[in-house]
Scaffold this active site. Structure first.
Site, PDB file in Angstrom:
ATOM      1  N   LYS A 124      73.836  37.462  52.105  1.00 38.27           N
ATOM      2  CA  LYS A 124      74.722  38.627  51.354  1.00 38.27           C
ATOM      3  C   LYS A 124      76.103  38.162  51.724  1.00 38.27           C
ATOM      4  O   LYS A 124      77.007  38.199  50.732  1.00 38.27           O
ATOM      5  CB  LYS A 124      74.333  39.864  51.675  1.00 38.27           C
ATOM      6  CG  LYS A 124      73.245  40.506  51.095  1.00 38.27           C
ATOM      7  CD  LYS A 124      72.841  41.986  51.543  1.00 38.27           C
ATOM      8  CE  LYS A 124      71.458  42.547  51.526  1.00 38.27           C
ATOM      9  NZ  LYS A 124      70.923  43.083  52.505  1.00 38.27           N
ATOM     10  N   LYS A 161      74.806  37.186  65.497  1.00 41.99           N
ATOM     11  CA  LYS A 161      75.830  38.192  65.207  1.00 41.99           C
ATOM     12  C   LYS A 161      76.977  38.329  66.346  1.00 41.99           C
ATOM     13  O   LYS A 161      77.978  38.619  65.982  1.00 41.99           O
ATOM     14  CB  LYS A 161      75.197  39.530  65.155  1.00 41.99           C
ATOM     15  CG  LYS A 161      74.578  39.832  63.815  1.00 41.99           C
ATOM     16  CD  LYS A 161      75.616  40.547  63.043  1.00 41.99           C
ATOM     17  CE  LYS A 161      75.420  40.173  61.423  1.00 41.99           C
ATOM     18  NZ  LYS A 161      74.032  40.276  60.682  1.00 41.99           N
ATOM     19  N   LYS A 220      70.320  29.566  55.028  1.00 41.93           N
ATOM     20  CA  LYS A 220      69.512  30.532  53.812  1.00 41.93           C
ATOM     21  C   LYS A 220      70.662  31.090  53.213  1.00 41.93           C
ATOM     22  O   LYS A 220      71.526  31.492  53.653  1.00 41.93           O
ATOM     23  CB  LYS A 220      68.642  31.304  54.744  1.00 41.93           C
ATOM     24  CG  LYS A 220      69.385  32.417  55.733  1.00 41.93           C
ATOM     25  CD  LYS A 220      68.660  33.495  56.139  1.00 41.93           C
ATOM     26  CE  LYS A 220      69.670  34.700  56.678  1.00 41.93           C
ATOM     27  NZ  LYS A 220      69.084  35.973  56.788  1.00 41.93           N
TER      28      LYS A 220
END
Ligand code: TYM
Length: 329
Positions: A197, A111, A194
């Protein structure tokens, strides 16, 4: 009876990764366990969503939960911010969580790379809030996908550390759960890591059959193998990985054989794959379209869920306050 807890962040619609990594197991576990499933709206604040979008995103997850089959008669469904006891426990756990270990967490490093302008303390302490979610109900099992494994390890560490520091046997050490199988990781359609969203590579439970066909058609392929039994490149292996969760073993075997014989037609594979995905998503999508209209029902579910979750959480917090040494005059 074991206590089961899991949650999903309110950052958009749920996709096949959320479903096969987590949601499907929530539904499978709700008959035999004491289950809590929540919507992690506080966690979603770590990426500074627009306040205008937050409620809609919480609603999306709630509707997807119900449409996929979580039954509020069997499981407690609640919104994280409705249970302030979680935040209190988060604070206590933070007193025993250290900068160095938090900064080393994979999700934090990822992040921090993705949003270098916003490396806030909430991101750093994301694992302690997640531990608080789990420990507030003293859960035994936490159904999650592969990417949450490290967070579960940290939860166990925080639980053990709390017990050792205060000399109590209070918190259990919960495990990441997938019925004894390896945790699931569903790849994206773009050949990269992966399905996520925010990665633009997802198939959503709410997608229409047309959208799904279009997305699958667009997935990266090549001109096919030139050597029999060759190793598949990642972007092809990913299509097979998705096929293994949505299609029958016979279908998978058929296409494996075709691949091995250098006789594969990606058009056929994609058509089959889209069809099998639609078989999973379309009954859920139909229920989504029904449930999303019923605000009175959603209000009832979340109100009752909050009440039950707080009943459980307040017992934990009362005991924790005593353990840390707070006393009433
Ligand atoms: P989140 O919102 O990123 O994802 C929710 C769940 O979906 C799983 N998942 C996947 N599984 C397989 N393949 C994928 N491509 C894939 N993408 C997502 C995740 O593993 C997860 O189980 N930190 C959590 C939310 C959370 C939580 C908790 C979970 C907060 N507190 C306490 C369990 C217990 C998260 O970000 O999930």
């Amino acid at each position: 009876m074991d206590t089961v807890l899991s949650g999903i962040r309110s950052t958009g619609n749920l996709h096949l990764g959320n479903y096969f990594g987590a949601l499907r197991n929530f539904i499978r576990m709700q008959d035999e366990n004491r289950c809590f499933f929540f919507i992690a709206d506080i966690h979603s604040l770590t990426t500074h969503p627009d306040p205008k979008d937050l409620h809609g995103n919480v609603k999306n997850v709630l509707v997807d939960y119900l449409a996929a089959g979580i039954d509020p008669g069997k499981s407690v469904i609640y919104i994280q911010s409705d249970v302030p006891e979680t935040i209190e426990l988060y604070l206590y756990l933070n007193m025993h969580a250290y900068m160095g270990e938090l900064a080393k967490t994979t999700s934090f490093k990822e992040k921090a790379r993705k949003q270098p302008e916003n490396v806030n303390a909430g991101l750093l302490t994301y694992p302690t809030l997640m531990a608080a979610d789990i420990l507030i109900h003293n859960a035994d099992k936490v159904p999650v996908g592969k990417d949450q494994e490290q967070h579960l390890e940290m939860t166990r560490k925080f639980a053990r550390r709390f017990n050792n520091f205060y000399g109590v046997e209070f918190f259990k050490e919960p495990v990441a759960y997938n019925f004894g199988e390896e945790l699931v990781k569903i790849p994206g359609l773009d050949g990269s890591g992966k399905m996520g969203k925010s990665e633009g590579n997802a198939i959503y439970l709410a997608d229409s059959p047309k959208e799904i066909e279009k997305k699958v058609k667009r997935a990266l392929t090549d001109s096919g193998p030139t050597q029999p039994n060759s190793v598949k490149p990642d972007y092809i292996e990913n299509l097979f990985t998705i096929m293994r969760v949505v299609s029958t073993p016979e279908v998978v075997e058929h296409y494996e054989n075709k691949w091995n014989a250098c006789d594969i037609r990606y058009g056929d594979l994609k058509k089959q794959l889209a069809e099998d995905i639609i078989k999973v998503t379309s009954p859920i999508r139909e229920r989504i379209l029904e449930i999303e209209k019923d605000d009175a029902y959603l209000r009832k579910v979340t109100r009752e869920g909050a009440e039950k979750a707080r009943e459980s959480a307040s017992k934990t917090i009362a005991a924790v306050r005593e353990i840390v040494g707070f006393k009433k005059f």
